[in-house]
Motif scaffolding. Structure first.
Motif, short mmCIF file in Angstrom:
data_model
loop_
_atom_site.label_atom_id
_atom_site.label_comp_id
_atom_site.label_asym_id
_atom_site.label_seq_id
_atom_site.Cartn_x
_atom_site.Cartn_y
_atom_site.Cartn_z
N VAL A 117 1.10 -1.56 -0.15
CA VAL A 117 -0.44 -0.05 0.26
C VAL A 117 0.52 1.81 -0.60
CG1 VAL A 117 -1.73 1.16 1.03
CG2 VAL A 117 -1.96 -1.37 0.87
N SER A 153 0.20 -3.44 -6.03
CA SER A 153 0.18 -2.43 -5.63
C SER A 153 -0.45 -1.22 -5.60
CB SER A 153 2.01 -1.28 -4.91
OG SER A 153 3.05 -1.97 -4.72
N LEU A 159 -4.22 -0.80 -2.32
CA LEU A 159 -4.51 0.74 -3.05
C LEU A 159 -5.78 1.41 -3.15
CD1 LEU A 159 -2.85 3.25 -1.84
CD2 LEU A 159 -2.25 4.11 -3.99
N LEU A 167 -8.02 -0.71 -1.17
CA LEU A 167 -8.32 -0.01 0.28
C LEU A 167 -8.66 1.92 0.20
CD1 LEU A 167 -7.10 0.84 3.00
CD2 LEU A 167 -4.67 1.44 2.92
#
Length: 649
Positions: free
Chosen positions: A58, A240, A244, A247
């Motif tokens: 993240v 990644s 991200l 999230l």
């Protein structure tokens, strides 16, 4: 007199004794048991490590952004970690204050709940409960009377009372200062320790990313550094971006839930927003389960039922909005995992690591799936957990034909024809599947009955697709995501949806091409060459050239004299395999040239790696006019001959 002593015979090669049946399976099972036991008993170590790995994915884009701003590697990592700590500390502070407020109002909520329960008891629900209670009492009394012994056998005089028990009160000693400190600080020491381990590991992961990548390359792909490096970088970038975005989506879901609950009037909306964001990491049911506590609290706050209804509507609308609208727009419909793998991984990690395992299950399993797609030694992870088909279209076609199930093969073909032309499907899937069957039959691993199943099923497939035109699929059905990394199991050549043109009308052709079947498709001597010839004849018919299929037996030395060649303007010979020896093909071409002098002959060798397709010396020996490696090329060669005759006329 010659020596009659027999020469010594060579000793037979020593064959190692067979392995004990099931030894390999028992070893694999033992390794699995050891791994699961290690994950369970060492969860205090593995959970911080997994959290650190996910948090590093993240924070990696944040570190890259700071480095592009010329902040430096170490300062960028420290700044990103401090930002994460600030967010975590702020969320913890807000959650703590919300929990404290909620605990202070619990007596008031208890009173409201008691009033609602009392109102329910006075209604139909209460009458039903009273009826059940009376029935239960009557059953209990009847049971007690049946089990009670007679009074005369008790051995106790009726006038003497039993002694009453003496009450004893146990007084605990006052706790020592050390025990008091341990009782107060104990619940917060473990989370703080875990957080400290996570932060330290994250810092080292972000600082040593290049070194860790090189070690992974050395471990899994040192034989192909370029391919492995590109795969590792692509996998890290994808993970990644995915984490991200996930999230951000879950945080947005929590914000929406928090604002909605604040507008409705449910207490502690921030607490329930954070809880909903975390629970959304649990697939399918996490977001809806996170609504149970707000629903119970709404029932405790509002004397009526309107707040409960609005709270339920909020969750029932927000989750489909994010799951079916926002997620497909940002990173597609799927996590890359099969639905069954999502459920199994959630149950497994939840059983292994408890509530934290439920939250980590999907992100951690996505990491394993991505590794399986990029690292050849870990391909089994993508096969077991991924959502893409475990078999290639060619293997799927062969498997269904081998099982004698043409209906499912037709269904799979219909699905593929939505994205490719019929000639492309025949060339890239059907012919290659027939090649697998022919090769396996030559090796003796396919029985005669199984080969017959392949023949019958292929014939049924060709008949089912007779009404489908050979045309390019609509542009909106072609895949547009060119960056999608194919699985390591995908061996199919790149799709080519282009189709040949149409033959000129009958009146524009030379007289020799005006017959009903000007093209003769002759099957090779292989067991499945006739099926390939049937596909070619069908494609020729769809492009305006009539064709008929002739089995190999009809062009043998004994029967070619009686072969009907009326109206034939061109010959196409189809071979799935010539077994490296073109002698029989050379004699076949010679017989055809004697039977049809001056008629062009095209040889279709569907294995593209066959030497006859590139070696001019072998081609001169065979003596055909043209050589093709696909059905599309064969159709184009026939159309070219028609056009040449038309121009000559």
């Amino acid at each position: 007199m010659p020596d009659a002593t027999p020469s010594p015979q060579p000793k037979p090669a020593s064959v190692p004794p067979p392995l004990t049946p099931g030894a390999s399976g028992l070893g694999t099972m033992a390794i699995g048991v050891v791994v699961v036991a290690s994950l369970y008993f060492a969860r205090e170590v593995f959970i911080p490590l997994v959290l650190a790995v996910l948090l590093s994915f993240v924070l990696a884009p944040v570190v890259n952004l700071l480095r592009r701003l010329h902040l430096g590697r170490v300062p960028s990592v420290i700044a990103a970690v401090l930002l994460a700590l600030f967010v975590i500390a702020g969320a913890a502070t807000v959650i703590g204050s919300q929990v404290a407020d909620l605990a202070g109002n619990l007596p008031q909520y208890q009173t409201t709940i008691q009033k609602k329960v009392a109102s329910l008891q006075e209604g139909m629900l209460g009458r039903a409960a009273e009826f059940l209670r009376r029935a239960n009492n009557q059953i209990q009394e009847a049971s007690d009377q049946a089990a009670a012994p007679p009074a005369a056998t008790t051995g106790q005089s009726p006038g003497i009372e039993a002694p009453k028990p003496t009450l004893v009160k146990i007084q605990e000693a006052d706790p020592s200062p050390f025990a008091l400190v341990q009782k107060v600080l104990g619940p917060i020491v473990h989370p703080l320790t875990t957080l400290g381990i996570v932060i330290i590991v994250v810092i080292f992961l972000l600082l040593q990313r290049a070194d860790l990548r090189n070690r992974m390359i050395r471990l899994f792909g040192s034989s192909d550094l370029h391919r492995t490096t590109v795969a590792m970088d692509d996998a890290a970038s994808r993970l990644s971006t995915y984490f991200l975005v996930q999230l951000a989506l879950n945080a947005g879901f929590g914000v929406l839930i928090g604002l909605g609950l604040w507008f409705i009037g449910v207490p502690s909306p921030v607490l329930w927003g954070v809880f909903a964001a975390l629970m959304r990491f649990v697939p399918y049911v996490g977001a809806l389960l996170s609504g149970l506590f707000p629903l119970a609290l709404a029932a405790a706050v509002d004397p009526g039922w309107s707040m409960v209804a609005w709270t339920a509507a909020l969750f029932l609308i927000a989750e489909p909005l994010f799951g079916h609208v926002a997620e497909p727009m940002l990173y597609g419909h799927s996590t890359g995992m099969s639905p069954f793998a999502v459920i199994v991984s959630t149950l497994f990690w939840g059983w292994l690591w408890g509530p934290i395992g439920l939250i980590l299950a999907t992100p951690f399993t996505v990491c394993l799936v991505v590794l399986g797609r990029h690292v050849e030694r870990l391909e089994f992870l993508d096969v077991l957990l991924g959502d893409r088909p475990p078999l290639t279209p060619v293997e799927n076609f062969y498997q269904r034909m081998l099982a004698g199930d043409p209906d499912e093969a037709v269904e799979l073909g219909e699905q593929m024809l939505k994205e490719r032309s019929l000639s492309s499907y025949y060339d890239e899937v059907a012919l290659k599947g027939l090649q697998l069957a022919a090769n396996d039959f030559a090796r003796g691993v396919v029985s005669v009955q199984q080969l017959e199943n392949v023949k019958v099923s292929t014939r049924a497939l060709v008949e089912e697709l007779a009404s489908r035109p050979d045309e390019e699929p609509p542009s909106d059905t072609k895949p547009t995501d060119q960056s999608e990394v194919p699985t390591l199991a995908e061996k199919v050549h790149p799709k080519n949806e282009a189709v040949p043109g149409q033959a000129p009308p009958l009146e524009a052709r030379s007289p020799s091409w005006r017959g009903d079947a000007p093209v003769m498709c002759i099957a090779g001597r292989g067991p499945l060459d006739e099926a390939a010839s049937a596909m070619l004849a069908q494609l020729l018919d769809k492009h305006g050239l009539g064709a008929r299929v002739v089995p190999h037996e009809d062009v043998s030395r004994d029967r070619i004299r009686t072969l009907d060649v009326k109206g034939v303007a061109m010959v196409c010979v189809a071979y799935l395999d010539i077994s490296g020896n073109p002698a029989h093909l050379r004699y076949l071409i010679r017989r055809l040239q004697e039977k049809l002098p001056g008629k062009p002959i095209v040889v279709g060798l569907w294995p593209m790696e066959d030497a006859a397709l590139s070696d001019k010396f072998i081609q001169n020996q065979i003596g055909a006019d043209a050589y093709v490696s696909s059905l599309r090329q064969a159709v184009e060669a026939c159309l070219e001959k028609v056009s040449q005759k038309q121009r000559a006329a």
